[in-house]
Scaffold this active site. Structure first.
Site, PDB file in Angstrom:
ATOM      1  N   SER A 112      11.927   2.041   6.886  1.00 15.25           N
ATOM      2  CA  SER A 112      12.127   0.597   6.946  1.00 15.25           C
ATOM      3  C   SER A 112      13.007   0.276   8.142  1.00 15.25           C
ATOM      4  O   SER A 112      13.980   0.973   8.409  1.00 15.25           O
ATOM      5  CB  SER A 112      12.796   0.093   5.658  1.00 15.25           C
ATOM      6  N   GLY A 114      11.351  -1.914  10.937  1.00 18.11           N
ATOM      7  CA  GLY A 114      10.507  -2.778  11.754  1.00 18.11           C
ATOM      8  C   GLY A 114      10.838  -2.710  13.238  1.00 18.11           C
ATOM      9  O   GLY A 114      11.252  -1.669  13.758  1.00 18.11           O
ATOM     10  N   LYS A 164      10.144   3.594  -1.144  1.00 16.68           N
ATOM     11  CA  LYS A 164       9.842   2.570  -0.134  1.00 16.68           C
ATOM     12  C   LYS A 164       8.924   1.497  -0.712  1.00 16.68           C
ATOM     13  O   LYS A 164       9.053   0.307  -0.395  1.00 16.68           O
ATOM     14  CB  LYS A 164       9.176   3.226   1.079  1.00 16.68           C
ATOM     15  N   HIS A 167      11.081  -0.756  -2.689  1.00 20.97           N
ATOM     16  CA  HIS A 167      11.829  -1.554  -1.702  1.00 20.97           C
ATOM     17  C   HIS A 167      11.002  -2.739  -1.221  1.00 20.97           C
ATOM     18  O   HIS A 167      11.471  -3.882  -1.168  1.00 20.97           O
ATOM     19  CB  HIS A 167      12.211  -0.648  -0.526  1.00 20.97           C
ATOM     20  N   ASN A 168       9.740  -2.477  -0.893  1.00 25.66           N
ATOM     21  CA  ASN A 168       8.890  -3.551  -0.388  1.00 25.66           C
ATOM     22  C   ASN A 168       8.542  -4.554  -1.475  1.00 25.66           C
ATOM     23  O   ASN A 168       8.381  -5.746  -1.208  1.00 25.66           O
ATOM     24  CB  ASN A 168       7.620  -2.972   0.225  1.00 25.66           C
TER      25      ASN A 168
END
Length: 292
Positions: A112, A114, A164, A167-168
């Site tokens: 994570s 970006g 993850k 998390h998203n």
């Protein structure tokens, strides 16, 4: 250490640069020759000294599967493959088993950060055996943010991508909450500067966050978001989070609602609302609007 990196798009390209800044050697391959250091996976593997570590940053699904299949034929026992894309955790278990049959280790890593990751670092969640993770640790240390936190050995193979994914899912719900609050503020006449209300929340409030900072950035660029269409896609992790919740009988009402809100954003004319309008007209004689 040396690293082979497959996939040099927005994330992969910046990751290559951050790892190199930390003093490691990165040999990158991408289908776009303008981005690549080598022209094939075979050439990439040939340039690495054993035991090799190859990090895959390509789209989940068929692209990842075909890359791992090719690497399985090129790598040697003792080498490691890291999947840093957004693969589903169940795919990780399959990939680990396929590679283990050839003596090749596997680590899955949720990444994570970006477009901001190059400068700020990447939050990393990785799964695999302690032995395999140790072989990749210098790269994890190079990619993570400065300081004590920002990376975690989450557990067995699949744990990194599962973490993850969750998390998203949380990210979906947080974005939806900011979006709903913004729409309500824009709707009322009494609030005359919604952008500055959002900005005021950046200090001293319990809802301050990086997402809030990004919301303010977006409103600075386009105060009422007039340039955008109200359409939001989903890349898979939100759906997988809801499916995992169903499989494990865990209630996720906020995350589920945020996913469904994205589905609604893609409808110019809601079929469900047609039925609701028809029913209200049937039982109460309420007015309906017809297509022009």
């Amino acid at each position: 250490m040396e690293l082979g990196l497959v996939g040099l798009g927005k994330m992969g390209g910046n990751m290559r640069e951050r790892i190199r800044r930390a003093g490691h050697t990165v040999i990158g391959y991408d289908r776009n020759p303008d981005l690549a250091d080598v022209h094939s996976l075979e050439e990439l593997v040939g340039k690495l000294k054993g035991p090799r570590v190859v990090w895959v940053m390509v789209p989940a699904g068929a692209a990842t599967q075909s890359t791992i299949d090719e690497l399985a034929d090129l790598l040697s026992p003792g080498d490691i493959v890291v999947d840093g894309g957004n693969s589903r955790w169940t795919d990780d278990e399959k990939h680990a088993e396929e590679l283990a049959a050839k003596g090749i280790g596997f680590v899955d890593c949720g990444v994570s950060g970006g477009v901001w990751g190059l400068e700020n670092g990447y939050a990393l969640m990785y799964g695999g055996s302690a032995e395999d993770v140790a072989k990749v640790q210098p790269i994890f240390d190079a990619l993570k943010p400065e300081g004590e936190f920002g990376s975690v050995h989450a557990g067995k193979v699949g744990a990194g991508h599962f973490a993850k994914m969750v998390h998203n899912g949380i990210e979906y719900a947080m974005m939806q909450a900011y979006a709903e609050g913004w729409e309500l503020l824009e709707k009322v006449d009494s609030v005359t500067d919604v952008r500055e209300v959002f900005r005021s929340w950046q200090e001293g409030t319990v809802i301050r966050s990086w997402l809030l900072d990004l919301a303010v950035n977006a409103l600075d660029e386009d105060e009422h978001l007039d340039k955008l269409r109200g359409y939001a896609s989903d890349s898979g992790e939100g759906r997988w989070t809801v499916e995992a919740a169903i499989d494990n009988a865990v209630p996720l009402p906020a995350i589920t609602a945020s996913l469904f809100a994205r589905f609604a954003s893609r409808q110019d004319d809601s079929p469900q609302m047609k039925m609701i309008a028809a029913l209200r007209n049937q039982f109460g004689g309420h007015a309906v609007e017809t297509k022009k």
